[in-house]
Design a protein around this motif. Structure first.
Motif, PDB file in Angstrom:
ATOM      1  N   ALA A 165       5.149  -9.907 -16.920  1.00  0.00           N
ATOM      2  CA  ALA A 165       5.994  -9.101 -16.039  1.00  0.00           C
ATOM      3  C   ALA A 165       6.282  -7.733 -16.646  1.00  0.00           C
ATOM      4  CB  ALA A 165       7.291  -9.840 -15.739  1.00  0.00           C
ATOM      5  N   ALA A 166       6.391  -7.672 -17.978  1.00  0.00           N
ATOM      6  CA  ALA A 166       6.625  -6.390 -18.635  1.00  0.00           C
ATOM      7  C   ALA A 166       5.421  -5.462 -18.463  1.00  0.00           C
ATOM      8  CB  ALA A 166       6.917  -6.605 -20.115  1.00  0.00           C
ATOM      9  N   PHE A 167       4.225  -6.047 -18.451  1.00  0.00           N
ATOM     10  CA  PHE A 167       3.011  -5.248 -18.226  1.00  0.00           C
ATOM     11  C   PHE A 167       2.860  -4.858 -16.759  1.00  0.00           C
ATOM     12  CE2 PHE A 167      -1.479  -5.786 -16.748  1.00  0.00           C
ATOM     13  CZ  PHE A 167      -1.898  -4.491 -17.054  1.00  0.00           C
ATOM     14  N   ARG A 168       3.020  -5.829 -15.884  1.00  0.00           N
ATOM     15  CA  ARG A 168       2.617  -5.626 -14.486  1.00  0.00           C
ATOM     16  C   ARG A 168       3.790  -5.349 -13.553  1.00  0.00           C
ATOM     17  NH1 ARG A 168      -0.133  -3.964 -10.684  1.00  0.00           N
ATOM     18  NH2 ARG A 168      -1.751  -5.170  -9.627  1.00  0.00           N
ATOM     19  N   GLY A 169       5.001  -5.697 -14.017  1.00  0.00           N
ATOM     20  CA  GLY A 169       6.162  -5.499 -13.165  1.00  0.00           C
ATOM     21  C   GLY A 169       6.416  -6.636 -12.211  1.00  0.00           C
ATOM     22  N   LYS A 170       5.528  -7.646 -12.224  1.00  0.00           N
ATOM     23  CA  LYS A 170       5.659  -8.787 -11.318  1.00  0.00           C
ATOM     24  C   LYS A 170       4.743  -9.891 -11.804  1.00  0.00           C
ATOM     25  CE  LYS A 170       1.989  -7.213  -8.172  1.00  0.00           C
ATOM     26  NZ  LYS A 170       1.042  -8.302  -8.370  1.00  0.00           N
ATOM     27  N   LEU A 171       4.949 -11.095 -11.287  1.00  0.00           N
ATOM     28  CA  LEU A 171       4.016 -12.186 -11.531  1.00  0.00           C
ATOM     29  C   LEU A 171       3.006 -12.229 -10.391  1.00  0.00           C
ATOM     30  CD1 LEU A 171       6.402 -14.964 -12.875  1.00  0.00           C
ATOM     31  CD2 LEU A 171       4.780 -13.580 -14.168  1.00  0.00           C
ATOM     32  N   PRO A 172       1.788 -12.679 -10.650  1.00  0.00           N
ATOM     33  CA  PRO A 172       0.730 -12.597  -9.635  1.00  0.00           C
ATOM     34  C   PRO A 172       0.694 -13.796  -8.704  1.00  0.00           C
ATOM     35  CG  PRO A 172      -0.184 -13.451 -11.647  1.00  0.00           C
ATOM     36  CD  PRO A 172       1.279 -13.193 -11.933  1.00  0.00           C
ATOM     37  N   ASP A 173      -0.017 -13.640  -7.588  1.00  0.00           N
ATOM     38  CA  ASP A 173      -0.430 -14.785  -6.780  1.00  0.00           C
ATOM     39  C   ASP A 173      -1.959 -14.829  -6.824  1.00  0.00           C
ATOM     40  OD1 ASP A 173      -1.686 -13.341  -4.582  1.00  0.00           O
ATOM     41  OD2 ASP A 173       0.330 -12.693  -4.029  1.00  0.00           O
ATOM     42  N   PRO A 174      -2.586 -15.865  -6.261  1.00  0.00           N
ATOM     43  CA  PRO A 174      -4.036 -16.034  -6.444  1.00  0.00           C
ATOM     44  C   PRO A 174      -4.916 -15.071  -5.635  1.00  0.00           C
ATOM     45  CG  PRO A 174      -2.956 -18.124  -5.949  1.00  0.00           C
ATOM     46  CD  PRO A 174      -1.980 -17.051  -5.647  1.00  0.00           C
ATOM     47  N   THR A 175      -4.333 -14.182  -4.847  1.00  0.00           N
ATOM     48  CA  THR A 175      -5.127 -13.365  -3.924  1.00  0.00           C
ATOM     49  C   THR A 175      -6.225 -12.584  -4.637  1.00  0.00           C
ATOM     50  OG1 THR A 175      -3.234 -13.169  -2.453  1.00  0.00           O
ATOM     51  CG2 THR A 175      -5.009 -11.568  -2.172  1.00  0.00           C
ATOM     52  N   ALA A 176      -5.867 -11.875  -5.719  1.00  0.00           N
ATOM     53  CA  ALA A 176      -6.862 -11.051  -6.414  1.00  0.00           C
ATOM     54  C   ALA A 176      -7.970 -11.915  -7.014  1.00  0.00           C
ATOM     55  CB  ALA A 176      -6.177 -10.221  -7.497  1.00  0.00           C
ATOM     56  N   MET A 177      -7.604 -13.102  -7.530  1.00  0.00           N
ATOM     57  CA  MET A 177      -8.608 -13.994  -8.105  1.00  0.00           C
ATOM     58  C   MET A 177      -9.603 -14.461  -7.044  1.00  0.00           C
ATOM     59  SD  MET A 177      -9.459 -17.496  -8.303  1.00  0.00           S
ATOM     60  CE  MET A 177      -7.986 -18.491  -8.172  1.00  0.00           C
ATOM     61  N   LEU A 178      -9.091 -14.831  -5.873  1.00  0.00           N
ATOM     62  CA  LEU A 178      -9.972 -15.295  -4.805  1.00  0.00           C
ATOM     63  C   LEU A 178     -10.890 -14.187  -4.326  1.00  0.00           C
ATOM     64  CD1 LEU A 178      -7.296 -17.423  -3.008  1.00  0.00           C
ATOM     65  CD2 LEU A 178      -9.420 -18.308  -3.963  1.00  0.00           C
ATOM     66  N   LYS A 179     -10.364 -12.991  -4.254  1.00  0.00           N
ATOM     67  CA  LYS A 179     -11.188 -11.840  -3.868  1.00  0.00           C
ATOM     68  C   LYS A 179     -12.287 -11.613  -4.899  1.00  0.00           C
ATOM     69  CE  LYS A 179     -10.878  -6.866  -2.974  1.00  0.00           C
ATOM     70  NZ  LYS A 179      -9.987  -5.676  -2.995  1.00  0.00           N
ATOM     71  N   LYS A 180     -11.929 -11.700  -6.177  1.00  0.00           N
ATOM     72  CA  LYS A 180     -12.902 -11.526  -7.254  1.00  0.00           C
ATOM     73  C   LYS A 180     -14.028 -12.555  -7.152  1.00  0.00           C
ATOM     74  CE  LYS A 180     -13.116 -12.469 -12.228  1.00  0.00           C
ATOM     75  NZ  LYS A 180     -12.309 -12.936 -13.380  1.00  0.00           N
ATOM     76  N   ARG A 181     -13.680 -13.775  -6.781  1.00  0.00           N
ATOM     77  CA  ARG A 181     -14.676 -14.843  -6.672  1.00  0.00           C
ATOM     78  C   ARG A 181     -15.413 -14.834  -5.339  1.00  0.00           C
ATOM     79  NH1 ARG A 181     -15.091 -19.533  -9.925  1.00  0.00           N
ATOM     80  NH2 ARG A 181     -13.928 -19.300 -11.863  1.00  0.00           N
ATOM     81  N   GLY A 182     -15.002 -13.978  -4.429  1.00  0.00           N
ATOM     82  CA  GLY A 182     -15.666 -13.943  -3.134  1.00  0.00           C
ATOM     83  C   GLY A 182     -15.266 -15.070  -2.224  1.00  0.00           C
ATOM     84  N   LEU A 183     -14.093 -15.669  -2.485  1.00  0.00           N
ATOM     85  CA  LEU A 183     -13.583 -16.730  -1.626  1.00  0.00           C
ATOM     86  C   LEU A 183     -12.534 -16.123  -0.698  1.00  0.00           C
ATOM     87  CD1 LEU A 183     -13.166 -19.483  -4.358  1.00  0.00           C
ATOM     88  CD2 LEU A 183     -15.112 -19.114  -2.846  1.00  0.00           C
ATOM     89  N   SER A 184     -12.306 -16.779   0.442  1.00  0.00           N
ATOM     90  CA  SER A 184     -11.403 -16.212   1.443  1.00  0.00           C
ATOM     91  C   SER A 184      -9.970 -16.250   0.960  1.00  0.00           C
ATOM     92  CB  SER A 184     -11.533 -16.977   2.766  1.00  0.00           C
ATOM     93  OG  SER A 184     -11.327 -18.350   2.563  1.00  0.00           O
ATOM     94  N   ILE A 185      -9.146 -15.339   1.466  1.00  0.00           N
ATOM     95  CA  ILE A 185      -7.750 -15.241   1.079  1.00  0.00           C
ATOM     96  C   ILE A 185      -7.008 -16.482   1.553  1.00  0.00           C
ATOM     97  CG2 ILE A 185      -5.654 -13.843   1.286  1.00  0.00           C
ATOM     98  CD1 ILE A 185      -7.988 -12.492  -0.166  1.00  0.00           C
ATOM     99  N   MET A 186      -6.063 -16.935   0.719  1.00  0.00           N
ATOM    100  CA  MET A 186      -5.281 -18.104   1.090  1.00  0.00           C
ATOM    101  C   MET A 186      -3.812 -17.842   0.797  1.00  0.00           C
ATOM    102  SD  MET A 186      -5.987 -20.743  -2.017  1.00  0.00           S
ATOM    103  CE  MET A 186      -5.393 -20.391  -3.665  1.00  0.00           C
ATOM    104  N   ALA A 187      -2.998 -18.799   1.164  1.00  0.00           N
ATOM    105  CA  ALA A 187      -1.562 -18.663   0.924  1.00  0.00           C
ATOM    106  C   ALA A 187      -1.280 -18.655  -0.571  1.00  0.00           C
ATOM    107  CB  ALA A 187      -0.813 -19.823   1.574  1.00  0.00           C
ATOM    108  N   GLU A 188      -0.127 -18.152  -0.949  1.00  0.00           N
ATOM    109  CA  GLU A 188       0.253 -18.110  -2.348  1.00  0.00           C
ATOM    110  C   GLU A 188       0.358 -19.520  -2.921  1.00  0.00           C
ATOM    111  OE1 GLU A 188       3.598 -15.772  -3.409  1.00  0.00           O
ATOM    112  OE2 GLU A 188       2.963 -14.032  -2.246  1.00  0.00           O
ATOM    113  N   LEU A 189       0.145 -19.596  -4.235  1.00  0.00           N
ATOM    114  CA  LEU A 189       0.249 -20.867  -4.939  1.00  0.00           C
ATOM    115  C   LEU A 189       1.632 -21.473  -4.745  1.00  0.00           C
ATOM    116  CD1 LEU A 189      -0.628 -22.943  -7.094  1.00  0.00           C
ATOM    117  CD2 LEU A 189       0.108 -21.308  -8.823  1.00  0.00           C
ATOM    118  N   SER A 190       1.642 -22.736  -4.389  1.00  0.00           N
ATOM    119  CA  SER A 190       2.931 -23.417  -4.226  1.00  0.00           C
ATOM    120  C   SER A 190       3.078 -24.474  -5.297  1.00  0.00           C
ATOM    121  CB  SER A 190       3.005 -24.077  -2.848  1.00  0.00           C
ATOM    122  OG  SER A 190       1.963 -25.025  -2.707  1.00  0.00           O
ATOM    123  N   GLY A 191       4.335 -24.820  -5.594  1.00  0.00           N
ATOM    124  CA  GLY A 191       4.615 -25.924  -6.504  1.00  0.00           C
ATOM    125  C   GLY A 191       4.570 -25.571  -7.966  1.00  0.00           C
TER     126      GLY A 191
END
Length: 696
Positions: A667-693
């Motif tokens: 958080a100190a580096f990025r200002g926030k915690l991530p969700d999986p969206t960027a990872m899925l885009k990087k892998r060429g998989l479709s966007i999905m809802a944020e990680l739950s649980g």
């Protein structure tokens, strides 16, 4: 205090800038050295535990931090050799030393006097005026002792110690069995018809493998990934591909004395018992207790969502490959030994380039230079090679790492080529970690001595070593780990460099991979080994466009392995038949028959050759959520080397080790915690809802 009564070269490192003198150490020196070092460490522990003064952070925690220096040095040299250049003597000793070391640390972890001192500090920690780093170090020691059984009754402590000792021996045997299967199998090809479809670089690597194994002539298909994967990719001989593939995936499962299935069964039973002794529901809960993910539910939440997207994508890819087979007159389904071969053909057709077209532009020397250049641009450090130093194998290279003012910050050793004495895979480790404490000999702090081990195909003498794009990414990945160790700037050894939670440790390495294909780096270093001409822009554009090609396949390979790992370590009953559990998990996932796990259970070294990634293989993907989001910070400012972002990255991720909480660091580096969206885009998989649980 007693002195070290064995070969002093194992502990008094007086080589170049304090490097070990590998040339002064013999295999037979290790056994007495371990005995001497363990005795010294025991004496130091007795002195700390028996101190009559009231426990303080200095006389207890700092004393523990610097204790056992001789044992750390002997161990780092021994385990380095056991992984990268082993032999029968080392392997026999490994089977003896692994349980002996476990016994030693179990004895420390259940030392009642010592734990009473640590616990006293822990109970009044809020009143000790500790820095954040000191709080983390105290917490690490206290939790480590609790997980070693310090709070258990004596009979349960003894049982836990016995479990840990047995597990250490099982892990050593598991890894040796896999290496034995890799060394024990090869496919010799002598006829031209057997080499159909193989590019020159594959044949040269196979010829070199034949020489290395004493064959003299001909070509060897070995189970080294740097040979088996290109063979499966390019060979047009489906019968030979099938033969090689089946040997590759059967490592550790061939019956006889090297079969690992019984080892897995016993390992899982002991891990489950250990978790119960320590009050955890299962072993996964125990291992995840001090990670970012925190719970099996959070891990399975991420893996489950990614699985569905990956499987759908993989089935689409499989249909395309089936079309190519049919078009070529084949009447067989896509089998695992077909996938890489037809995927390469599909890539050629879709993007008009092949892996063999890339190879001449990916010289190992240039990729090493590229990895150093990126580090200099981002972090201001410079690598200078030093020749003719004693090393543990002639292939090992040594580099000094200097900062912008020219100060020496680290030593880096690169061991890049496959050999039969080296276990498969790629890894980073250290002979010495950075810290700022004063040691008992008066030395103030230590210089990190970090090494990378890879398994790239070694070229014939006088020929350039050419990498695949995956090889080049691997080199960048491991150097990212190395930077985590070399840029470390902490006070205490236990939180230095990669001393972070398992699902955070892959962030610096996976993030670093992104810079390989930054156009200004690729354009400069992807040059033809004969002409020196840069990769044509048209080819570079195709490479960049194809980065998500075959993403379904690679994600299914990985995610299935991670899900099986989690299933093993969340079992509520004894696992009588590990292969039946693996089969059940894959059936429930509806695993495509055309793809296998990246690491089938009998050769899943991350999970069973020691405890490193047990219930933790998921962490590569967890870290990938972080690394994709982290690189997006550079993309958002339109500069992959933005100095402000790079400084924040160095100060909050690469240099802090485990001295602060990983979520706070990110958080100190990025200002926030991530969700999986960027990872899925990087892998060429479709966007999905944020990680739950979970908190990842």
């Amino acid at each position: 205090m007693a002195t070290f009564s064995a070969n002093s070269a194992l502990v008094d490192w007086n080589g170049h800038h304090g490097m070990p003198r590998f040339d002064q150490v013999k295999d037979e020196d290790f056994a007495p050295a371990f005995d001497a070092a363990i005795a010294l460490h025991e004496a130091e522990i007795a002195e700390i535990a028996g101190n009559s003064a009231e426990p303080t952070f200095e006389n207890t925690i700092v004393a523990l931090e610097i204790a056992g220096d001789e044992l750390s040095r002997v161990s780092s040299l021994f385990w380095g050799k056991a992984g990268a250049h082993t032999n029968d003597t080392i392997q026999a000793l490994e089977r003896e030393i692994a349980p002996k070391m476990s016994r030693h640390y179990s004895k420390i972890g259940t030392n009642a006097e010592l734990f009473a001192r640590i616990d006293a500090l822990w109970q009044k920690r809020d009143d000790l005026d500790l820095t954040v780093e000191q709080q983390r170090v105290l917490e690490r020691h206290w939790k480590g002792f609790v997980k070693s059984g310090a709070n258990l009754p004596e009979d349960q402590q003894k049982r836990l110690s016995s479990i840990n000792e047995t597990l250490a021996g099982l892990g050593a045997s598991f890894g040796q069995n896999v290496l034995g299967d890799e060394k024990g199998w090869s496919l010799k090809l002598t006829e031209e018809a057997d080499l159909e479809g193989l590019p020159v670089f594959v044949k040269e690597a196979m010829a070199e493998a034949a020489k290395e194994r004493g064959e003299g002539s001909g070509y060897l298909v070995t189970l080294s990934r740097s040979i088996i994967e290109p063979f499966l990719t390019f060979s047009t001989r489906r019968d030979l591909r099938e033969q090689a593939f089946k040997a590759w995936v059967a490592r550790g499962e061939n019956g006889g004395e090297r079969d690992n299935v019984a080892i897995v069964r016993e390992t899982l039973a002991l891990r489950a018992e250990k978790a119960k002794l320590l009050g955890y529901e299962n072993y996964a809960a125990l291992k995840l207790d001090n990670t970012m993910a925190k719970t099996p539910k959070a891990v399975n939440g991420l893996l489950g969502q990614v699985w569905q997207k990956a499987r759908t994508k993989a089935l689409e890819e499989e249909a395309s490959l089936a079309g190519l087979i049919s078009e070529a007159g084949g009447n067989h389904p896509v089998m695992p030994w077909d996938w890489r071969h037809y995927a390469e053909k599909l890539r050629e057709r879709t993007f008009s380039f092949s892996e063999s077209e890339l190879k001449p532009y990916l010289q190992i020397e240039k990729i090493i230079e590229a990895s150093f250049d990126v580090a200099e641009r981002l972090f201001g450090i410079k690598a200078v090679e030093v020749k003719d130093l004693p090393v543990y194998h002639p292939d090992v290279r040594v580099f000094e790492i200097h900062d912008e003012e020219g100060n020496l910050k680290a030593l880096f050793l690169g061991d890049y080529f496959a050999r039969s004495s080296k276990r498969s895979g790629a890894w980073m480790s250290s002979f010495q970690s950075q810290h700022k404490l004063t040691l008992k000999n008066g030395t103030e702090g230590e210089l990190p001595i970090i090494y990378n081990v890879c398994n790239f195909a070694k070229p014939a003498e006088g020929k350039p070593a050419l990498l695949s794009l995956d090889d080049a990414r691997t080199l960048f990945h491991e150097f990212g780990h190395a930077l985590h160790g070399m840029l470390s700037n902490v006070t205490y050894p236990s939180v230095s460099g990669t001393g972070v939670s398992r699902d955070f440790v892959e962030l610096p390495s996976q993030l670093y991979e992104h810079w390989l294909t930054v156009p200004e780096i690729f354009e400069k270093y992807a040059v033809h080994y004969k002409t020196g001409e840069p990769m044509p822009k048209a080819l570079l554009d195709k490479v960049l466009a194809a980065q998500t090609f075959n993403a379904g396949f690679s994600t299914v390979e990985f995610t299935s392995s991670a899900l099986v790992d989690m299933a093993f370590h969340t079992q509520e009953s004894t696992v009588e038949d590990p292969m039946a559990v693996q089969a059940k998990v894959l059936a429930e996932l509806d695993m495509p028959a055309s793809i296998v796990m990246r690491h089938a259970t009998p050769h899943f070294q991350h999970v069973f050759a020691g405890d490193g990634y047990s219930a933790g293989y998921y962490s590569y993907m967890w870290s990938e959520v972080l690394d994709a989001d982290a690189f997006a910070a550079f993309e958002e400012v339109g500069n992959a080397f933005d100095p402000v972002t790079a400084r924040k990255l160095k100060n909050n991720i690469y240099s802090v080790g485990g001295s602060i909480d990983p979520e706070e660091a990110y958080a100190a580096f990025r200002g926030k915690l991530p969700d999986p969206t960027a990872m899925l885009k990087k892998r060429g998989l479709s966007i999905m809802a944020e990680l739950s649980g979970g908190d990842g």
